[in-house]
Structures are given as C-alpha cells and as structure tokens.
Design an enzyme around this catalytic site. Structure first.
Site, PDB file in Angstrom:
ATOM      1  N   GLY A   1      -1.268   7.671  -2.221  1.00  9.90           N
ATOM      2  CA  GLY A   1       0.095   6.749  -2.710  1.00  9.90           C
ATOM      3  C   GLY A   1       0.659   7.534  -3.778  1.00  9.90           C
ATOM      4  O   GLY A   1       0.575   7.094  -4.727  1.00  9.90           O
ATOM      5  N   SER A   2       1.153   8.678  -3.538  1.00 11.94           N
ATOM      6  CA  SER A   2       1.909   9.619  -4.355  1.00 11.94           C
ATOM      7  C   SER A   2       3.108   9.526  -4.679  1.00 11.94           C
ATOM      8  O   SER A   2       3.746  10.257  -5.262  1.00 11.94           O
ATOM      9  CB  SER A   2       1.507  11.050  -4.058  1.00 11.94           C
ATOM     10  N   SER A   3       3.743   8.869  -3.940  1.00 13.95           N
ATOM     11  CA  SER A   3       5.364   8.547  -3.830  1.00 13.95           C
ATOM     12  C   SER A   3       6.001   7.513  -4.702  1.00 13.95           C
ATOM     13  O   SER A   3       7.306   7.547  -4.947  1.00 13.95           O
ATOM     14  CB  SER A   3       5.987   8.304  -2.591  1.00 13.95           C
ATOM     15  N   SER A   4       5.392   6.757  -5.219  1.00  6.07           N
ATOM     16  CA  SER A   4       5.863   5.682  -5.967  1.00  6.07           C
ATOM     17  C   SER A   4       4.996   5.051  -6.939  1.00  6.07           C
ATOM     18  O   SER A   4       3.713   5.215  -7.385  1.00  6.07           O
ATOM     19  CB  SER A   4       6.204   4.451  -5.487  1.00  6.07           C
TER      20      SER A   4
ATOM     21  N   TYR B   1       2.520   4.112 -10.172  1.00  3.39           N
ATOM     22  CA  TYR B   1       1.436   4.931 -10.820  1.00  3.39           C
ATOM     23  C   TYR B   1       1.244   6.144 -10.184  1.00  3.39           C
ATOM     24  O   TYR B   1       0.617   6.976 -10.780  1.00  3.39           O
ATOM     25  CB  TYR B   1       0.510   3.869 -11.174  1.00  3.39           C
TER      26      TYR B   1
ATOM     27  N   ALA C   1      -2.019   5.978   5.409  1.00  2.00           N
ATOM     28  CA  ALA C   1      -3.028   6.290   4.612  1.00  2.00           C
ATOM     29  C   ALA C   1      -4.364   5.695   5.138  1.00  2.00           C
ATOM     30  O   ALA C   1      -5.528   6.020   5.130  1.00  2.00           O
ATOM     31  CB  ALA C   1      -3.100   6.094   2.883  1.00  2.00           C
TER      32      ALA C   1
ATOM     33  N   TYR D   1      -1.844 -14.059  -9.864  1.00  2.00           N
ATOM     34  CA  TYR D   1      -2.100 -12.604  -9.572  1.00  2.00           C
ATOM     35  C   TYR D   1      -3.877 -12.585  -9.815  1.00  2.00           C
ATOM     36  O   TYR D   1      -4.555 -12.638  -8.716  1.00  2.00           O
ATOM     37  CB  TYR D   1      -1.576 -11.696 -10.904  1.00  2.00           C
TER      38      TYR D   1
ATOM     39  N   LYS E   1      -8.454  -7.406  -5.930  1.00  2.00           N
ATOM     40  CA  LYS E   1      -8.926  -6.353  -6.988  1.00  2.00           C
ATOM     41  C   LYS E   1     -10.345  -6.622  -7.590  1.00  2.00           C
ATOM     42  O   LYS E   1     -10.938  -5.631  -8.069  1.00  2.00           O
ATOM     43  CB  LYS E   1      -8.123  -7.119  -8.354  1.00  2.00           C
TER      44      LYS E   1
ATOM     45  N   VAL F   1       7.307  -2.051 -14.112  1.00  2.00           N
ATOM     46  CA  VAL F   1       8.420  -2.333 -12.886  1.00  2.00           C
ATOM     47  C   VAL F   1       8.291  -1.507 -11.912  1.00  2.00           C
ATOM     48  O   VAL F   1       8.495  -0.055 -11.962  1.00  2.00           O
ATOM     49  CB  VAL F   1       9.899  -2.211 -13.466  1.00  2.00           C
TER      50      VAL F   1
END
Length: 395
Positions: free
Chosen positions: A49-52, A54, A113, A238, A247, A274
């Site tokens: 998950g490296s493109s956006s 965190y 992924a 949430y 979570k 954001v």
C-alpha cells in the site's frame, strides 16, 4: 508523448483525473520534510500500500531517513485515451525517481495486494534482489477483496453496529462548504463479517505466512499494520461501527502474529489526516476540518508521524506503546484539551458559520492536492504529459 491540459473534474471528494506534475511535486514536498540520516544498516522493507496516504509517507520517510531498499506494492491504473492515470500511479513514478537519486534499490509492483499471484511475484523479487525482509509495513485501504482461495468477493460497508447513527458531515457544492446530517444504517452480521474480511488482518497474515514459507524473514523481523482509532465524535461511524470491527481484528492479528518465533507484530495508531480513503467516510471530513482549525500547524502530518514510526521501528527511539501494545502516534490528536475544543466547535457548527468554525478551505485544498491540484509551483494552464511510465525494476 500525450500532452494535455488537466483540470480537476469530479464530484464531491472524487476527481476523475490527476495531474502528473502536481503529483510529482507533492512527493518532492514530502521528501523535503525529512531530515536524512546515514545509518550503518540499510534495512530491506516491504510496503504493501505504498502509493497513497500513510503508506506513501512511510515509503518516502524510510527512503529518506533510513535509506531502505525493498519493494512497494500498490494497485493503480495507467492513463487511457479519456482519462489520466490515477494519482497513485504518478506518485509512485515520482517516488521511484527519488529512490534512484538516493542510490537506493527500491522496486514497485503494480498489482492486487490480496492476490496470491502478487505475493509470489513480490517474494520472487525479494528473494532474487535482497534475500529477505527486515520490515513489513501493511497499509492497505480497499473497498473490496477477492479471496484468492475461494474467489469469493467481499465488500466492505461503512455502517453502524447495534443501532442507527446520525452524524454531521461536510460536503461541497461548487467548492462551497455544505453542512449535512447523514443517517448511518445498521450493518447486518454478514456486512460486518465482510468488512472484517476486507479491512481486517487476514491478508496481513497471509503476507507474513508467505514470507515465512519462503524463509524470507530476516533476524529481528518486525511488521506493523497502520490503523486509526479517532475521536468519540466519529466513534459511531468509525471505531464503534463496521470499520471498527475490522480494526479490532487487525489488532488481534498483531497479537497472534507476535506469538510466532522470529516475528514482532504491532499496529500503529496514526492520527487523523486527509486521505482518499478517509474523505469518503461520513463525518470524517468535518471532524478533520475542525481539528485543523483548532490545531493549525500543530496538526501532525502523515510524514511527521511516519518519521516517528521509522524511528521507533528501527530502535532509534523507544517505542511509544499503550497498554495494548499498540504504537501510538495519535496522542497529539486525542489530548483532552484538543478534543474538548473540537467538540465545542462540532456542537456549534451550522451552515451559516461552517466556513468560520471549520477549516473548510484548507480541507478542500488538501483533497484536491491528493490528485495533484492546488500544488504550489505548478502551472495548471500548461499542457502536461499524462503517459508517465510505471517504474520498471532495474537489475
């Protein structure tokens, strides 16, 4: 080359096109926030998950601060005749260029992924180029997941648990802030279960399983999944809702993985930001706008938090853990005085005063920046090449 003028066309928080030059400059802004170090070790990291969001911040922070080598995984779309590539595509190209400038060997794989074929491709690359992994950072935000063992498609749901919920929410009409009241339906048991399947810890476990089976866990291996708790104000939608169930499963997964020999697994509780994922959740946009109004420049960015995460992962500083063993990077957000001030604003906000009570201009600009717009130094009247190549692995 395919050059054209790219304008922000979309609806709400979703834009149909992204600006390549804006996304590239945004990554450069991230790199400028990092104070580089020259550690003796050059750890190998796998960032899923490296493109956006965190995941991107963690990748850039690791490259800039600790000189990581490794692999980033994300699922992005190339440009077509009608549309630009996704913002994550352009950000990845910029991150790869930055890694090359640093002299780091960091590869990027564009694939689902969740798929076993992706895991095999990535681990083949790890085995060939590095021989093992020191850190696995798991930061996946997806609306659905296909189970590779059964081909079952699971769909996540943003719903309440137990009883319906009502929340204030922020929308925009022609760029102007609109205060809404949004009703949140109760999730069925099946919807909760599917959300856990998508956003919980099962796929994280499968990545660790795959590394373990291939004997690619280096001595001292540790892994962290990024998560969020948030305020009581957003709790019903949430943390106490279907997302919260996922979570909780992620946190239970960390405890389970850490029982294995040679594995240290934790969750990292990040603060509000954001992101493309968070902006789609009712109430979060308003809450973050109020939080920024209260804190201003004291609101910690994803990059600041990612630097802190790497410092703790590498042992440069003592990990800041809570009683459940979670890394806490959100204490600045959940401080009692901050939450009291945000709650006061939350209760006071109306359509008439929303532009004053909440930092709505900042929030809207931040959403646009996710797609490469409103970035300083970019001439948006100039044509730009939208056919940017995905970075290929270099031997």
């Amino acid at each position: 080359m395919s050059e054209r003028v790219v304008k922000p066309v979309g609806r709400g928080f979703l834009f149909l096109d992204s600006h390549p030059a804006g996304c590239e400059r945004l990554v450069r802004e991230l790199t400028a926030q990092v104070e580089a170090r020259t550690p003796d070790a050059r750890p190998v990291a796998l960032v899923v998950g490296s493109s956006s969001g965190y995941g991107l911040a963690a990748t850039v922070a690791g490259l800039a601060r600790y000189g990581i080598n490794g692999v980033g995984v994300s699922f992005e779309k190339a440009a077509t005749v009608r549309r630009t590539a996704t913002a994550g595509w352009y950000r990845t190209a910029a991150t790869s260029a930055y890694a090359e400038e640093l002299g780091r060997e960091f590869h990027f794989v564009n694939a689902d992924a969740f798929a076993d074929t992706t895991k095999a491709e990535v681990l083949d690359l790890v085995a060939e180029r590095f021989g093992g992994v020191d850190y696995l950072i798991y930061s996946v935000a997806a609306p659905r997941r296909v189970d590779p063992r059964t081909d079952t498609t699971y769909q996540s749901a943003i719903k309440a648990i137990g009883q319906p919920a009502q929340t204030k929410s922020l929308a925009y009409d022609g760029g102007e802030p609109v205060l809404q009241e949004v009703g949140i339906d109760v999730a069925t048991d099946d919807e909760v279960a599917e959300t856990v399947q998508v956003m919980g810890g099962e796929d994280w476990t499968r990545w660790v399983d795959a590394l373990e089976e291939r004997k690619l866990l280096n001595d001292g291996f540790s892994t962290v999944a990024l998560t969020y708790i948030g305020s009581e104000l957003t709790g019903p939608i949430y943390r106490q809702g279907s997302i919260g169930a996922a979570k909780a499963h992620l946190e239970e997964t960390a405890r389970s993985l850490s029982k294995r020999d040679g594995v240290l697994a934790r969750t990292s509780v990040n603060g509000a930001a954001v992101t493309q994922a968070s902006s789609a959740i009712p109430g979060i946009g308003l809450y973050v706008s109020l939080l920024h109004k209260v804190l201003g420049e004291q609101m910690q960015t994803p990059m600041q938090q990612s630097i802190a995460l790497w410092d703790q992962l590498t042992g440069a500083v003592e990990p800041e853990l809570d009683e459940d063993g979670r890394i806490r990077l959100d204490r600045w957000e959940l401080a009692a005085d901050v939450q009291a001030a945000v709650r006061e604003q939350w209760e006071a906000v109306t359509q008439e005063n929303i532009a004053d009570v909440a930092d709505t201009v900042w929030f809207y600009q931040e959403v646009r920046r996710l797609y490469g717009f409103d970035v300083d130094g970019v001439d948006y009247e100039q044509a730009t090449d939208v056919d940017v190549e995905w970075p290929t692995s270099k031997a």
